[in-house]
Design a protein around this motif. Structure first.
Motif, PDB file in Angstrom:
ATOM      1  N   GLU A   1       0.840  -1.210   0.000  1.00  0.00           N
ATOM      2  CA  GLU A   1       0.000   0.000   0.000  1.00  0.00           C
ATOM      3  C   GLU A   1       0.871   1.256   0.000  1.00  0.00           C
ATOM      4  O   GLU A   1       0.591   2.228  -0.700  1.00  0.00           O
ATOM      5  N   GLU A   2       1.934   1.223   0.803  1.00  0.00           N
ATOM      6  CA  GLU A   2       2.843   2.375   0.867  1.00  0.00           C
ATOM      7  C   GLU A   2       3.506   2.622  -0.476  1.00  0.00           C
ATOM      8  O   GLU A   2       3.627   3.772  -0.927  1.00  0.00           O
ATOM      9  N   PHE A   3       3.949   1.543  -1.132  1.00  0.00           N
ATOM     10  CA  PHE A   3       4.573   1.704  -2.443  1.00  0.00           C
ATOM     11  C   PHE A   3       3.598   2.341  -3.426  1.00  0.00           C
ATOM     12  O   PHE A   3       3.958   3.272  -4.155  1.00  0.00           O
ATOM     13  N   VAL A   4       2.363   1.858  -3.476  1.00  0.00           N
ATOM     14  CA  VAL A   4       1.397   2.366  -4.446  1.00  0.00           C
ATOM     15  C   VAL A   4       1.072   3.833  -4.181  1.00  0.00           C
ATOM     16  O   VAL A   4       0.873   4.616  -5.118  1.00  0.00           O
ATOM     17  N   GLU A   5       1.054   4.227  -2.910  1.00  0.00           N
ATOM     18  CA  GLU A   5       0.828   5.636  -2.589  1.00  0.00           C
ATOM     19  C   GLU A   5       1.936   6.513  -3.181  1.00  0.00           C
ATOM     20  O   GLU A   5       1.678   7.566  -3.772  1.00  0.00           O
ATOM     21  N   ARG A   6       3.185   6.052  -3.050  1.00  0.00           N
ATOM     22  CA  ARG A   6       4.304   6.795  -3.635  1.00  0.00           C
ATOM     23  C   ARG A   6       4.288   6.684  -5.164  1.00  0.00           C
ATOM     24  O   ARG A   6       4.593   7.648  -5.875  1.00  0.00           O
ATOM     25  N   ALA A   7       3.913   5.524  -5.656  1.00  0.00           N
ATOM     26  CA  ALA A   7       3.892   5.299  -7.103  1.00  0.00           C
ATOM     27  C   ALA A   7       2.857   6.184  -7.789  1.00  0.00           C
ATOM     28  O   ALA A   7       3.081   6.657  -8.908  1.00  0.00           O
ATOM     29  N   ARG A   8       1.736   6.438  -7.117  1.00  0.00           N
ATOM     30  CA  ARG A   8       0.695   7.281  -7.704  1.00  0.00           C
ATOM     31  C   ARG A   8       1.212   8.701  -7.942  1.00  0.00           C
ATOM     32  O   ARG A   8       0.935   9.320  -8.970  1.00  0.00           O
ATOM     33  N   ARG A   9       2.006   9.206  -7.009  1.00  0.00           N
ATOM     34  CA  ARG A   9       2.608  10.535  -7.204  1.00  0.00           C
ATOM     35  C   ARG A   9       3.608  10.518  -8.353  1.00  0.00           C
ATOM     36  O   ARG A   9       3.662  11.444  -9.162  1.00  0.00           O
ATOM     37  N   MET A  10       4.397   9.446  -8.432  1.00  0.00           N
ATOM     38  CA  MET A  10       5.369   9.347  -9.507  1.00  0.00           C
ATOM     39  C   MET A  10       4.676   9.242 -10.857  1.00  0.00           C
ATOM     40  O   MET A  10       5.114   9.844 -11.846  1.00  0.00           O
ATOM     41  N   ARG A  11       3.595   8.497 -10.928  1.00  0.00           N
ATOM     42  CA  ARG A  11       2.836   8.401 -12.187  1.00  0.00           C
ATOM     43  C   ARG A  11       2.363   9.780 -12.634  1.00  0.00           C
ATOM     44  O   ARG A  11       2.408  10.112 -13.826  1.00  0.00           O
ATOM     45  N   GLN A  12       1.903  10.582 -11.693  1.00  0.00           N
ATOM     46  CA  GLN A  12       1.444  11.925 -12.036  1.00  0.00           C
ATOM     47  C   GLN A  12       2.600  12.767 -12.563  1.00  0.00           C
ATOM     48  O   GLN A  12       2.434  13.523 -13.527  1.00  0.00           O
ATOM     49  N   MET A  13       3.781  12.646 -11.948  1.00  0.00           N
ATOM     50  CA  MET A  13       4.958  13.377 -12.420  1.00  0.00           C
ATOM     51  C   MET A  13       5.314  13.001 -13.856  1.00  0.00           C
ATOM     52  O   MET A  13       5.803  13.836 -14.632  1.00  0.00           O
ATOM     53  N   LEU A  14       5.085  11.742 -14.205  1.00  0.00           N
ATOM     54  CA  LEU A  14       5.449  11.250 -15.533  1.00  0.00           C
ATOM     55  C   LEU A  14       4.351  11.461 -16.566  1.00  0.00           C
ATOM     56  O   LEU A  14       4.480  11.035 -17.716  1.00  0.00           O
ATOM     57  N   GLY A  15       3.264  12.106 -16.153  1.00  0.00           N
ATOM     58  CA  GLY A  15       2.195  12.391 -17.109  1.00  0.00           C
ATOM     59  C   GLY A  15       1.227  11.249 -17.296  1.00  0.00           C
ATOM     60  O   GLY A  15       0.514  11.199 -18.304  1.00  0.00           O
ATOM     61  N   GLY A  16       1.166  10.331 -16.326  1.00  0.00           N
ATOM     62  CA  GLY A  16       0.291   9.181 -16.459  1.00  0.00           C
ATOM     63  C   GLY A  16      -1.035   9.321 -15.750  1.00  0.00           C
ATOM     64  O   GLY A  16      -1.756   8.328 -15.591  1.00  0.00           O
ATOM     65  N   GLY A  17      -1.387  10.526 -15.349  1.00  0.00           N
ATOM     66  CA  GLY A  17      -2.654  10.736 -14.646  1.00  0.00           C
ATOM     67  C   GLY A  17      -3.809  10.828 -15.619  1.00  0.00           C
ATOM     68  O   GLY A  17      -4.324  11.912 -15.888  1.00  0.00           O
ATOM     69  N   VAL A  18      -4.215   9.690 -16.159  1.00  0.00           N
ATOM     70  CA  VAL A  18      -5.321   9.638 -17.119  1.00  0.00           C
ATOM     71  C   VAL A  18      -6.635   9.890 -16.392  1.00  0.00           C
ATOM     72  O   VAL A  18      -6.886   9.327 -15.335  1.00  0.00           O
ATOM     73  N   ARG A  19      -7.491  10.702 -16.988  1.00  0.00           N
ATOM     74  CA  ARG A  19      -8.733  11.113 -16.315  1.00  0.00           C
ATOM     75  C   ARG A  19      -9.776   9.991 -16.304  1.00  0.00           C
ATOM     76  O   ARG A  19      -9.797   9.181 -15.404  1.00  0.00           O
ATOM     77  N   GLN A  20     -10.635   9.916 -17.307  1.00  0.00           N
ATOM     78  CA  GLN A  20     -11.666   8.871 -17.328  1.00  0.00           C
ATOM     79  C   GLN A  20     -11.048   7.567 -17.849  1.00  0.00           C
ATOM     80  O   GLN A  20     -11.426   7.019 -18.883  1.00  0.00           O
ATOM     81  N   GLY A  21     -10.098   7.054 -17.059  1.00  0.00           N
ATOM     82  CA  GLY A  21      -9.349   5.876 -17.467  1.00  0.00           C
ATOM     83  C   GLY A  21     -10.158   4.598 -17.461  1.00  0.00           C
ATOM     84  O   GLY A  21      -9.693   3.572 -17.975  1.00  0.00           O
ATOM     85  N   GLY A  22     -11.360   4.631 -16.909  1.00  0.00           N
ATOM     86  CA  GLY A  22     -12.190   3.441 -16.865  1.00  0.00           C
ATOM     87  C   GLY A  22     -12.503   2.875 -18.239  1.00  0.00           C
ATOM     88  O   GLY A  22     -12.729   1.665 -18.375  1.00  0.00           O
ATOM     89  N   VAL A  23     -12.529   3.735 -19.248  1.00  0.00           N
ATOM     90  CA  VAL A  23     -12.763   3.256 -20.620  1.00  0.00           C
ATOM     91  C   VAL A  23     -11.672   2.263 -21.007  1.00  0.00           C
ATOM     92  O   VAL A  23     -11.934   1.255 -21.669  1.00  0.00           O
TER      93      VAL A  23
END
Length: 344
Positions: A225-247
């Motif tokens: 869980e701790e890794f994924v919390e940090r990974a989510r921030r890193m994904r955002q830094m890399l431009g991977g914050g897709v909005r309606q990604g459910g599609v």
């Protein structure tokens, strides 16, 4: 005078070229979505929950690509200038544009395949890890990267017993372990094991839904869980914050139900390898869905195959054929017939 008809293209370049079928497209069209950056997309959340459970990890994070998934893991695990170990021709070394060094700040060191295709021995890991507690100016080795299946080694599998020994050795040497499991599904299907049986003891694992399983986009990186919390921030830094990604996540959920289908690709790979050997080609026995052929001139062979309407790519100094859900047993037979008729 009539010209010869152009032969139908038979595409063996990669298992990433598959196109979503009707079932997958319907799931994508009907996906419940939300803003996965501001809040959470419910379909992405369900995919991450299922992926974590399937991979035997506490939590998972959807990413647009496997390269991003690996880069996130390395960025979280490595301090600037840390050395990490990976097998020769590993995807993180040869197919990710140096991002492990450039963006994650790690210094790679290569492990040979001294235990078999795609696999180092525990002794090699121990020797490469070096001595802990050296002077401050010495290189600090902190991470072991494994790959299962190993792409450049022809889709080679690391079996659970060898995996366990490598992870145990890494632990003894104070190393974290990241598993590039882009095609982990293939290894699990070939061994008749659940994917979680092949991730035991690792800190993180990546897995891809657009290789073999037919999804158009998407991977996950999983860990604590701790890794994924940090990974989510890193994904955002890399431009991977897709909005309606459910599609996109909806297609990945359908893909998760298709792991068992991969055995068909493995059977087609064996049939192709057998047929090529009968025609005099130097071909290794495939363990999963990748066939590597050693040829005198890779570029010339690629061009010759293309002239027959057979598309392939180079890999590790050989010609690579990849079997996937959009190539049938009849397509394999047709490819062999064309090669035989051409005398190539």
């Amino acid at each position: 005078m009539t010209s010869e008809a152009t032969p139908t293209l038979l595409d063996f370049r990669s298992d990433t070229i598959t196109r979503p079928d009707e079932q997958m497209r319907v799931a994508m069209a009907r996906a419940e979505v939300g803003d996965n950056v501001i809040d959470v997309d419910p379909t992405v959340r369900e995919l991450e929950r299922r992926a974590a459970e399937t991979l035997g990890m506490d939590a998972a994070l959807w990413t647009p690509s496997g390269t991003m998934a690996n880069l996130i893991a390395l960025s979280v695990h490595l301090g600037r200038g840390d050395r990490f170990l990976a097998t020769r021709n590993a995807h993180v070394l040869t197919n990710e544009l140096g991002s492990a060094a450039w963006l994650a700040g790690g210094m790679p060191d290569v492990l040979e395949h001294d235990a078999g295709p795609g696999r180092p021995t525990p002794r090699a890991v121990r020797v490469a890890a070096g001595t802990r507690g050296g002077p401050y100016y010495a290189l600090r080795t902190t991470l072991l990267c494994l790959e299962n299946t190993h792409n450049a080694a022809g889709g080679a599998i690391t079996p659970p017993d060898e995996h366990a020994l490598l992870v145990s050795t890494a632990r003894d040497e104070g190393l974290l372990v990241h598993l590039d499991g882009a095609r982990l599904w293939n290894a699990a299907a070939a061994l008749g094991l659940p994917p979680a049986a092949l991730t035991v003891g690792v800190d993180t694992v990546s897995a891809c839904f657009s290789k073999g399983l037919g999804a158009p986009v998407g991977s996950v990186v999983a860990g604590s869980e701790e890794f994924v919390e940090r990974a989510r921030r890193m994904r955002q830094m890399l431009g991977g914050g897709v909005r309606q990604g459910g599609v996109l996540a909806a297609a990945c959920l359908v893909a998760l139900d298709r792991v068992g289908d991969l055995t068909r690709d493995h059977a087609n790979a064996r049939a192709l390898a057998d047929g090529l050997r009968d025609l005099g080609w130097d071909v290794s026995e495939p363990q999963t869905n990748i066939v590597l052929a050693a040829v005198p001139d890779v570029r010339l062979t690629l061009e010759s195959l293309r002239s027959l309407g057979i598309l392939t790519l180079p890999m590790a100094g050989k010609v690579r054929f990849v079997l996937h859900r959009d190539v049938s047993a009849d397509d394999v037979a047709e490819a062999l017939d064309r090669i035989k008729a051409s005398g190539k």
